[in-house]
Design an enzyme around this catalytic site. Structure first.
Site, mmCIF file in Angstrom:
data_model
loop_
_atom_site.group_PDB
_atom_site.id
_atom_site.type_symbol
_atom_site.label_atom_id
_atom_site.label_comp_id
_atom_site.label_asym_id
_atom_site.label_seq_id
_atom_site.Cartn_x
_atom_site.Cartn_y
_atom_site.Cartn_z
ATOM 1 N N SER A 163 5.454 -1.674 2.394
ATOM 2 C CA SER A 163 6.194 -2.960 2.979
ATOM 3 C C SER A 163 6.350 -3.668 1.958
ATOM 4 O O SER A 163 5.264 -3.434 1.499
ATOM 5 C CB SER A 163 6.019 -3.840 5.098
ATOM 6 O OG SER A 163 4.935 -3.612 4.699
ATOM 7 N N GLU B 108 -6.704 -2.409 8.554
ATOM 8 C CA GLU B 108 -5.215 -2.801 9.151
ATOM 9 C C GLU B 108 -5.449 -3.271 10.106
ATOM 10 O O GLU B 108 -4.971 -3.893 10.936
ATOM 11 C CB GLU B 108 -4.766 -2.067 8.443
ATOM 12 C CG GLU B 108 -3.490 -1.861 8.615
ATOM 13 C CD GLU B 108 -2.561 -0.053 8.535
ATOM 14 O OE1 GLU B 108 -2.713 0.346 8.582
ATOM 15 O OE2 GLU B 108 -1.489 -0.818 8.382
ATOM 16 N N GLN C 37 0.644 -1.630 0.163
ATOM 17 C CA GLN C 37 -0.087 -0.010 0.299
ATOM 18 C C GLN C 37 0.487 0.936 0.190
ATOM 19 O O GLN C 37 1.996 1.339 0.739
ATOM 20 C CB GLN C 37 -0.830 -0.282 1.408
ATOM 21 C CG GLN C 37 -0.328 -0.164 2.545
ATOM 22 C CD GLN C 37 -1.524 0.591 3.619
ATOM 23 O OE1 GLN C 37 -1.232 2.312 3.249
ATOM 24 N NE2 GLN C 37 -1.707 -0.014 4.306
#
Lengths: 397, 391
Positions: free
Chosen positions: A150, A233, A115
């Protein structure tokens, strides 16, 4: 509400997959493809899109059977994909064809997702982000810098939040896209963190082009779409293991048990407090799962994220204090990419340093307390210096 | 008929939701703050007529008493729902002595005429009881028993002193642990009998009274003999710990609601104080503590009912979590209300005193943590400990 019939339907489907695609024998991707086709990837999704259209709470029924048979934990293999991209795509992708085209390879982990939200100038104030997307015929041209991404170096696709109207107030001028991480104009660089490793990346977008068909939600509606992603999330970060004594607290308890020579009554009570906090949070997660109605995760998921993050830090601080002088050594500060293998968390000292990020990533503890105060308890918001102003007039820096 | 089972942990049935509404309404009608203040300053400290209605009309004093013992055959979860709502208003009455301890003790004892005779009126609310058993951190310790039992034919007499017995001053029946020739047994003593002296104590929490009980050759009847007394008393203490925990949850929820409303309406510096993060974040922490307390307390009542966890561990998790949470939430309630929170006229002080009292009853948070350490840490394995880097 889930019914007994739905529950046995999920269980039957899971047993059939396990029977026909023994996860201990077939390749992971083949097994996960079978799970998707049987509607077990996200049971609350519609049929044909990796789901069965049943209550979200029944996912645990499927996961229990699949994982007991030796199946992988797919979330661990494609965390952004499973935890955030899938619910966002399911709700906001423009066509069913696109949903299917993205979701199936996501589910099989053939396509890893990342993201592109945070920026050097937009962390907690995510809605203040500056990366621009400018319309050019059937495409959008994107420029800007993203950070703390990430898996960017392994990702095929990314979720992107960009500014399409700098004259609008900050929340109103954002639009949400899916961007091809392997396309031109996308450059990924590793970002070294205090553990020495590079678990995250910086991503530079220079005239990267996105077809308008890859826009999620309406132009200017990006903030609302992003909320789908962020709530998922927080609840996925906050979801803890369901067995007592598992998770981070197990590191402290097993270290304690392995070092009776270091026991003191003061340390014992400190560890018991941590164990109790972990257990109360585990029971709270169980209660929240048991009482969940159909629908997405709510702000209550923020409790789990807040507690889990602070607990992780306290657990590793305890371990370091237990070890004393033995703890103040390290294994290796050579910079290297993080691959999420079995022992990716590394030795204790690395886990200790890594835990400092827990109260920052995925919503700082300060922001989470605001969410609990404002959205759960209904307290009034703070005064805002930027309220109603066009984004371009807001002071930045 | 077998007693009901609660199907899924943490999920209340429609009937249980209705029960909650009914008890809440009763408490609002009969124990608003003014009534609580009036009753705490009068004798016997509670409204005996309202108590009898709780037993007879609402039927919530012995919800988990099996049908064959004259109860409604509900579950401990049913009882917990009622106790939580009574706790939310600091309902004045012998909830602790009668509902949390005496009735569970009698239910656990073997059938007999004494049990039958005592149980009915307690469940009906026409009589009340207190349990005079000195616990050690919420567990039974025969060595801590300070009363001697003497047998003469079929009759028993008890002599000795029990300090600080909750709800004893107004109780009609006293369940007393006493050491006899064959060991510790549980006896019933009529509080009006000769040889029974009760000295009311001034308590920190005026809504939860205590008395010192002195027995001098007081006539007693055997409820549970030495073969089962330890089990019976142990059961009552574990059930009492779980019910005390849900009471703590009910009161904590009331305080959080109260403080949130205050923070929304109280203006300083031209804004609601709840818009300041220093206030908002403290309230968020109170919410987290409350959610943890609720989970731990509910886990205990469900686990005691369905046997899904070690009762001692579940009760200690609940008590350690809820005692600390209630005390902290009550202290933060005073802090966030500012000066008004420290006054006699405002209700925060009543809850704070209950919080401190509840934390001290059936074991402190620290004592329960010590028990958890014995049960969990002492049996833990060092396998799977993370590697430690050695430079």
């Amino acid at each position: 509400m889930s019914t007994a019939a739905d529950s046995s339907r999920v269980a039957d489907a899971a047993r059939k997959v396990v029977q026909e695609h023994d996860p201990t024998r077939v390749p992971t991707r083949e097994f996960l493809a079978a799970c998707f086709d049987a509607g077990l990837s996200w049971v609350h999704f519609p049929e044909g899109l990796g789901g069965l259209g049943v209550s979200r709470g029944l996912q645990s029924v499927a996961d229990g059977i699949l994982q007991d048979a030796g199946g992988p934990v797919p979330f661990a293999l494609n965390p952004i994909g499973y935890g955030m991209a899938a619910p966002t795509l399911r709700e906001h992708a423009q066509t069913d064809e696109l949903k299917r085209e993205w979701l199936r390879p996501l589910a099989t982990t053939e396509n890893i997702w990342c993201q592109l939200f945070s920026e050097p100038g937009a962390g907690s104030d995510l809605a203040g982000l500056a990366t621009s997307a400018v319309r050019d015929g059937d495409e959008w041209v994107v420029n800007g810098q993203k950070v703390w991404t990430s898996l960017a170096h392994r990702a095929r696709w990314a979720l992107l939040l960009a500014r399409t109207d700098p004259d609008a107030p900050k929340h109103k001028g954002l639009t949400y896209f899916v961007v091809d991480m392997q396309g031109p104009g996308v450059e990924t660089r590793p970002l070294r963190q205090m553990t020495g490793q590079a678990e995250f990346n910086e991503v530079y977008l220079n005239d990267a082009r996105i077809p308008d068909a890859h826009r999620l939600g309406a132009v200017g509606d990006g903030w609302r779409v992003a909320m789908t992603t962020l709530m998922n999330e927080r609840s996925s970060i906050g979801a803890s293991g369901s067995r007592r004594g598992t998770g981070t607290i197990a590191d402290a308890v097993s270290l304690w048990a392995s070092r009776p020579d270091l026991h003191t009554p003061v340390l014992e009570d400190r560890l018991t407090k941590l164990w109790l906090r972990a257990e109360a949070q585990r029971l709270t997660s169980e209660r929240s799962r048991a009482t969940a109605t159909v629908g997405g995760p709510g702000p209550e998921g923020s409790v789990g994220k807040l507690v889990g993050a602070e607990l992780n830090q306290q657990v590793y601080e305890f371990c370091m204090d237990l070890l004393g002088p033995e703890g103040i050594l390290y294994d290796d500060y050579t910079m290297r990419d993080m691959e999420r293998t079995d022992d990716w968390r590394g030795p204790l000292q690395q886990r200790f340093l890594r835990s400092r990020a827990n109260t920052i990533e995925g919503g700082t503890s300060e922001v989470l307390r605001n969410i609990l105060g404002e959205r759960v308890l209904g307290l009034p918001g703070d005064l805002r210096a930027d309220a109603g102003k066009p984004w371009k007039e807001i002071p930045r820096g | 008929m077998a007693d009901q089972q609660d199907a899924r942990p943490f999920v209340f049935s429609e009937e249980q939701r209705e029960l909650r509404t009914a008890v809440r309404r009763f408490a609002a009608d009969n124990a608003d703050e003014q009534a609580v203040r009036r009753l705490m300053e009068s004798d016997p400290g509670f409204d005996t007529k309202a108590w009898a209605r709780l037993g007879s009309e609402l039927g919530v004093l012995g919800l988990s008493v099996p049908e064959e013992q004259g109860g409604v055959g509900g579950t401990l979860v049913d009882q917990a729902v009622a106790v939580e709502e009574l706790g939310a208003t600091l309902y004045p009455g012998p909830v602790f002595g009668t509902v949390a301890l005496a009735i569970p003790a009698l239910v656990a004892a073997s059938d007999g005429p004494v049990r039958s005779e005592l149980l009915g009126p307690l469940v009906e609310g026409t009589r009340t009881a207190a349990v005079a058993v000195a616990d050690r951190a919420g567990a039974f310790d025969p060595a801590a028993v300070t009363v001697q039992a003497t047998r003469a034919g079929d009759d028993w007499t008890l002599s000795g002193t029990v300090e600080r017995v909750v709800d004893a001053a107004a109780a009609d029946d006293l369940l007393v642990a006493a050491t006899g020739p064959d060991g510790v047994a549980l006896f019933a003593v009529d509080a009006t009998a000769g040889g029974v002296e009760r000295t009311p104590l001034t308590t920190l929490d005026l809504t939860r009274r205590q008395a010192t009980l002195r027995l001098a050759d007081a006539p007693a009847r055997l409820v549970a003999g030495p073969d089962e007394a330890e089990r019976v008393i142990g059961h009552a203490l574990v059930v009492g710990s779980a019910l005390l925990a849900v009471e703590q949850v009910g009161a904590s929820q009331h305080l959080l609601d109260l403080t949130v409303e205050y923070a929304k309406g109280r203006l300083q510096f031209g804004r609601p104080i709840g818009s300041f993060q220093a206030v908002k974040h403290r309230l968020a922490d109170m919410l987290v503590d409350l959610e943890h307390a609720r989970s731990a307390a509910y886990h205990a009542v469900w686990a005691l009912g369905d046997g899904s966890d070690d009762p001692a561990l579940a009760a200690s998790i609940a008590q350690a979590t809820c005692s600390e949470a209630f005390a902290r939430i009550a202290a933060d309630t005073i802090q966030l209300h500012g000066g008004i929170g420290f006054t006699w006229e405002y209700q925060a002080q009543l809850y704070y005193k209950r919080a401190i009292t509840d934390a001290a009853l059936l074991g402190s948070a620290e004592q329960h943590r010590a028990r958890i350490a014995r049960l969990v840490l002492d049996t833990a394995s060092g396998d799977g400990a993370p590697a430690v880097a050695t430079g």
